[in-house]
Design a protein around this motif. Structure first.
Motif, short mmCIF file in Angstrom:
data_model
loop_
_atom_site.label_atom_id
_atom_site.label_comp_id
_atom_site.label_asym_id
_atom_site.label_seq_id
_atom_site.Cartn_x
_atom_site.Cartn_y
_atom_site.Cartn_z
N VAL A 166 5.34 2.01 4.30
CA VAL A 166 6.45 1.12 3.92
C VAL A 166 7.35 0.84 5.13
O VAL A 166 7.70 -0.31 5.41
CB VAL A 166 7.26 1.70 2.75
N THR A 167 7.68 1.89 5.87
CA THR A 167 8.52 1.72 7.06
C THR A 167 7.85 0.82 8.09
O THR A 167 8.48 -0.09 8.65
CB THR A 167 8.83 3.09 7.69
N GLY A 168 6.56 1.05 8.34
CA GLY A 168 5.82 0.20 9.27
C GLY A 168 5.71 -1.23 8.79
O GLY A 168 5.82 -2.18 9.57
N GLY A 169 5.50 -1.40 7.48
CA GLY A 169 5.42 -2.74 6.91
C GLY A 169 6.71 -3.51 7.07
O GLY A 169 6.70 -4.69 7.44
N ILE A 170 7.81 -2.84 6.84
CA ILE A 170 9.12 -3.49 7.03
C ILE A 170 9.33 -3.82 8.50
O ILE A 170 9.80 -4.91 8.85
CB ILE A 170 10.25 -2.61 6.48
N GLY A 171 8.95 -2.90 9.38
CA GLY A 171 9.08 -3.14 10.82
C GLY A 171 8.27 -4.34 11.29
O GLY A 171 8.73 -5.14 12.10
N LEU A 172 7.05 -4.49 10.76
CA LEU A 172 6.24 -5.65 11.12
C LEU A 172 6.85 -6.94 10.59
O LEU A 172 6.82 -7.98 11.25
CB LEU A 172 4.82 -5.52 10.55
N THR A 173 7.41 -6.88 9.39
CA THR A 173 7.98 -8.07 8.77
C THR A 173 9.18 -8.59 9.55
O THR A 173 9.38 -9.79 9.64
CB THR A 173 8.37 -7.78 7.31
N VAL A 174 9.97 -7.69 10.13
CA VAL A 174 11.17 -8.13 10.87
C VAL A 174 10.91 -8.28 12.36
O VAL A 174 11.85 -8.46 13.14
CB VAL A 174 12.36 -7.16 10.63
N ALA A 175 9.65 -8.23 12.78
CA ALA A 175 9.31 -8.28 14.21
C ALA A 175 9.78 -9.56 14.90
O ALA A 175 10.08 -9.54 16.10
CB ALA A 175 7.81 -8.10 14.40
N THR A 176 9.85 -10.66 14.18
CA THR A 176 10.29 -11.91 14.80
C THR A 176 11.74 -11.81 15.26
O THR A 176 12.10 -12.32 16.31
CB THR A 176 10.15 -13.07 13.79
N TRP A 177 12.57 -11.13 14.49
CA TRP A 177 13.99 -11.02 14.80
C TRP A 177 14.30 -9.76 15.60
O TRP A 177 15.32 -9.70 16.28
CB TRP A 177 14.80 -11.04 13.51
N ALA A 178 13.45 -8.76 15.51
CA ALA A 178 13.63 -7.51 16.25
C ALA A 178 12.29 -7.13 16.89
O ALA A 178 11.56 -6.30 16.35
CB ALA A 178 14.13 -6.41 15.31
N PRO A 179 11.94 -7.76 18.01
CA PRO A 179 10.62 -7.56 18.59
C PRO A 179 10.29 -6.12 18.96
O PRO A 179 9.16 -5.68 18.79
CB PRO A 179 10.61 -8.44 19.84
N VAL A 180 11.27 -5.37 19.44
CA VAL A 180 11.00 -3.98 19.80
C VAL A 180 10.66 -3.17 18.56
O VAL A 180 9.77 -2.31 18.58
CB VAL A 180 12.21 -3.38 20.56
N THR A 181 11.34 -3.45 17.46
CA THR A 181 11.02 -2.80 16.19
C THR A 181 9.60 -3.14 15.75
O THR A 181 8.86 -2.28 15.28
CB THR A 181 12.03 -3.22 15.10
N GLY A 182 9.22 -4.39 15.92
CA GLY A 182 7.87 -4.81 15.56
C GLY A 182 6.81 -4.12 16.40
O GLY A 182 5.75 -3.72 15.90
N SER A 227 0.83 -1.20 0.00
CA SER A 227 0.00 0.00 0.00
C SER A 227 0.87 1.26 0.00
O SER A 227 0.61 2.21 -0.74
CB SER A 227 -0.92 0.00 1.23
N GLY A 228 1.90 1.25 0.82
CA GLY A 228 2.80 2.40 0.87
C GLY A 228 3.54 2.61 -0.44
O GLY A 228 3.72 3.75 -0.88
N THR A 229 3.95 1.52 -1.08
CA THR A 229 4.62 1.63 -2.37
C THR A 229 3.68 2.24 -3.40
O THR A 229 4.08 3.09 -4.20
CB THR A 229 5.11 0.25 -2.84
N ASN A 230 2.41 1.84 -3.36
CA ASN A 230 1.42 2.44 -4.27
C ASN A 230 1.28 3.93 -4.03
O ASN A 230 1.16 4.70 -4.98
CB ASN A 230 0.06 1.75 -4.11
N HIS A 231 1.29 4.36 -2.77
CA HIS A 231 1.18 5.79 -2.48
C HIS A 231 2.45 6.53 -2.90
O HIS A 231 2.37 7.67 -3.36
CB HIS A 231 0.91 6.02 -1.00
N LEU A 232 3.61 5.90 -2.73
CA LEU A 232 4.86 6.55 -3.12
C LEU A 232 4.98 6.72 -4.63
O LEU A 232 5.47 7.74 -5.12
CB LEU A 232 6.05 5.74 -2.60
N LEU A 233 4.53 5.71 -5.37
CA LEU A 233 4.71 5.72 -6.82
C LEU A 233 3.49 6.22 -7.58
O LEU A 233 3.50 6.23 -8.80
CB LEU A 233 5.06 4.31 -7.30
N ALA A 234 2.45 6.63 -6.87
CA ALA A 234 1.20 7.02 -7.52
C ALA A 234 1.43 8.20 -8.44
O ALA A 234 1.94 9.24 -8.04
CB ALA A 234 0.15 7.36 -6.48
N GLY A 235 1.04 8.02 -9.68
CA GLY A 235 1.10 9.09 -10.65
C GLY A 235 -0.14 9.94 -10.60
O GLY A 235 -0.99 9.82 -9.72
#
Length: 126
Positions: free
Chosen positions: A52-68, A19-27
């Motif tokens: 996008v930042t939040g999505g990446i943070g959620l994706t890496v939550a298993t390895w970086a719980p505080v980030t998640g 969703s964030g990528t769509n907003h970033l690249l929206a023409g």
């Protein structure tokens, strides 16, 4: 619980990153809800970058719980703000259902990840 939480975080992370990528690249002719609601191009990009930042943070939550946890709380605030904006522009109730559910799920995710973080014993270095 950890496996289902990880699966949910990866799915939500992929959703928000897309969703964030769509907003970033929206023409100019690209139709997203933020375009329909009249947001400027720079506002759309800021929202997209936060997603996008939040999505990446959620994706890496298993390895970086505080980030998640931080990502889930940040996305919860972002979606809660979008819910308030939908209310201000007197959007239909059906358009407010998804942000309400996502806000609740992001809060639940943050609480579940925090509970896991507090209950799982950490390895001690001697």
């Amino acid at each position: 619980m950890a496996i289902s939480l990880t699966i949910a975080e990866v799915l939500f992370g992929a959703f928000f990153a897309t969703s964030g990528t769509n907003h970033l690249l929206a023409g100019k002719g690209f139709a997203t809800p933020v375009v329909r609601l009249g947001f400027s191009r720079s506002s759309r990009r800021l929202i997209g970058a936060a997603e996008v930042t939040g999505g990446i943070g959620l994706t890496v939550a298993t390895w970086a719980p505080v980030t998640g946890i931080a990502a889930a709380v940040g996305l919860c605030l972002l979606v809660a703000a979008s819910l308030q904006y939908h209310h201000w522009v007197q959007d239909t109730v059906m358009r407010c259902v998804a942000p309400t559910l996502v806000t609740a799920l992001m809060l639940l995710d943050a609480v579940a990840r925090l509970a896991l973080l507090l209950t799982v014993p950490t390895a001690r270095v001697a």
